[in-house]
Design a protein around this motif. Structure first.
Motif, short mmCIF file in Angstrom:
data_model
loop_
_atom_site.label_atom_id
_atom_site.label_comp_id
_atom_site.label_asym_id
_atom_site.label_seq_id
_atom_site.Cartn_x
_atom_site.Cartn_y
_atom_site.Cartn_z
N CYS A 192 0.83 -1.21 0.00
CA CYS A 192 0.00 0.00 0.00
C CYS A 192 0.85 1.26 0.00
CB CYS A 192 -0.93 -0.01 1.21
SG CYS A 192 -2.26 -1.23 1.11
N ASN A 193 1.97 1.23 0.73
CA ASN A 193 2.82 2.41 0.78
C ASN A 193 3.45 2.70 -0.58
OD1 ASN A 193 3.20 4.21 2.96
ND2 ASN A 193 5.38 3.75 3.01
N VAL A 194 3.83 1.65 -1.31
CA VAL A 194 4.39 1.84 -2.65
C VAL A 194 3.33 2.42 -3.60
CG1 VAL A 194 5.27 0.62 -4.68
CG2 VAL A 194 6.18 0.08 -2.42
N THR A 201 7.22 -6.46 -2.58
CA THR A 201 6.71 -6.11 -1.26
C THR A 201 5.94 -7.25 -0.62
OG1 THR A 201 4.69 -5.16 -2.22
CG2 THR A 201 6.53 -3.65 -1.84
N ASN A 202 5.82 -8.39 -1.27
CA ASN A 202 5.14 -9.55 -0.67
C ASN A 202 5.79 -9.87 0.68
OD1 ASN A 202 4.81 -9.82 -3.73
ND2 ASN A 202 3.36 -11.35 -2.97
N HIS A 262 1.64 3.33 9.04
CA HIS A 262 0.88 4.58 9.07
C HIS A 262 0.86 5.27 7.70
CE1 HIS A 262 -0.18 5.01 13.32
NE2 HIS A 262 0.99 4.48 13.61
N GLY A 263 1.48 4.65 6.69
CA GLY A 263 1.47 5.24 5.35
C GLY A 263 2.26 6.53 5.25
N LEU A 275 14.61 1.95 1.47
CA LEU A 275 13.55 2.89 1.79
C LEU A 275 12.71 3.23 0.56
CD1 LEU A 275 15.62 5.25 4.12
CD2 LEU A 275 13.93 3.56 4.82
N GLU A 276 13.36 3.36 -0.58
CA GLU A 276 12.64 3.67 -1.81
C GLU A 276 11.70 2.53 -2.19
OE1 GLU A 276 15.88 6.59 -4.08
OE2 GLU A 276 15.84 4.45 -4.51
N LEU A 277 12.17 1.30 -2.09
CA LEU A 277 11.35 0.15 -2.46
C LEU A 277 10.11 0.02 -1.59
CD1 LEU A 277 14.08 -2.57 -3.15
CD2 LEU A 277 12.59 -1.50 -4.83
#
Length: 300
Positions: free
Chosen positions: A73-75, A123-124, A211-212, A294-296
């Motif tokens: 979700c964050n990505v 991100t799995n 927390h997104g 962090l980017e991923l």
């Protein structure tokens, strides 16, 4: 492997994907890949109907989604913030009685691209249920216990350990279920320590992702968060809790303050505390875990 077999059935943006799916996939299973705008995969899944298209809703209305992968979700939110669009790939389709083959294919795709903590790009949170399909029932249970990091008699701890492992392996847990936590407000540790560690960084990252958030100067990362396990990433053989209230463990909180990785925003109740980071502290975190990590995860 036959290169032709690796050509996806469909690849395109959301509107095109919705048209392609139409009403033709209600009684069929399929594997799919969510990709960044440049075509880099970030999530592999399986489903039927319009499942492939539901992840955007989970990301943008996370409070209404009872279960969702916070890293994924964050990505997605980061892509939208940068005015990008998700690229959808429909990999293969399966008849209703071929669910096992679908699971195995999902696991194979996850293994191919790799999860972020394993040095890959996905991100799995888990390697896919298909990876357990060939195991004897006893071996499957042991495998599930290993994935979760604790015996399945403690599903809340299992959920948080599995989530934490999506950031990386640590020598001991740094987040705990709030229901199993002895409440202490944060104080500076008296133990000698001069440097920040990955364990501290992962604790802050776990809350920020849940927390997104994005990490920028002035960011205040709450000490507590709610993690809602996603069935798509959950190991077979372990009871899955609906949601887990989590908090950064007392010792980790103390050493975060000790080494100056963040400043405490105090509160009378420990779960209401937060850690504020300036640009220098964020730079230290980047040096420890790497900018790519962090980017991923959509944090910067």
């Amino acid at each position: 492997m036959n290169q032709r077999a690796e050509i996806p059935i469909f690849e395109g943006l959301r509107a095109e994907a919705a048209t392609f799916l139409g009403s033709s996939f209600t009684d069929r299973w399929y594997t799919y890949v969510l990709c960044r705008p440049d075509g880099t995969p970030f999530y592999v899944g399986k489903g039927s109907g319009r499942r492939m298209l539901e992840h955007e809703l989970e990301a943008m209305r996370q409070s209404l989604a009872p279960r969702s992968n916070p890293l994924k979700c964050n990505v997605i939110r980061k892509i939208f913030r940068q005015n990008g669009q998700i690229l959808y790939r429909l990999d293969r389709t399966y008849a209703e009685d071929q669910q096992r083959d679908c699971l195995l294919r999902e696991a194979a795709l996850i293994a191919r691209y790799g999860r972020i903590p394993d040095g890959g790009i996905l991100t799995n949170l888990a390697a896919g249920l298909g990876a357990e399909a060939e195991l004897h029932p006893i071996s499957r249970k042991r495998h599930a216990d290993t994935l979760s990091g604790v015996p399945n008699k403690n599903p809340e701890r299992a959920a948080l350990n599995l989530y934490l492992r999506s950031f990386g392996m640590v020598e001991s847990t740094c987040i705990k279920p709030l229901s199993q936590y002895r409440p202490y407000t944060s104080t500076v540790s008296s133990k000698p320590r001069t440097q920040a560690s990955r364990r501290m960084c992962y604790a802050l990252m776990a809350s920020a992702v849940a927390h997104g958030m994005t990490l920028e100067a002035g960011a205040a990362i709450p000490r507590s968060f709610v993690h809602r396990p996603d069935p798509d990433d959950w190991p077979e053989g372990v009871e899955m809790p609906e949601a887990v209230e989590a908090i950064i463990e007392n010792g980790v909180s103390s050493v975060i303050l000790k080494v100056g990785l963040a400043e405490l925003l105090p509160a009378s109740d420990p779960k209401d505390e937060a850690y504020q980071m300036n640009s220098s502290q964020i730079s230290i975190l980047i040096q420890i875990v790497g900018r790519r990590a962090l980017e991923l995860r959509g944090l910067i």
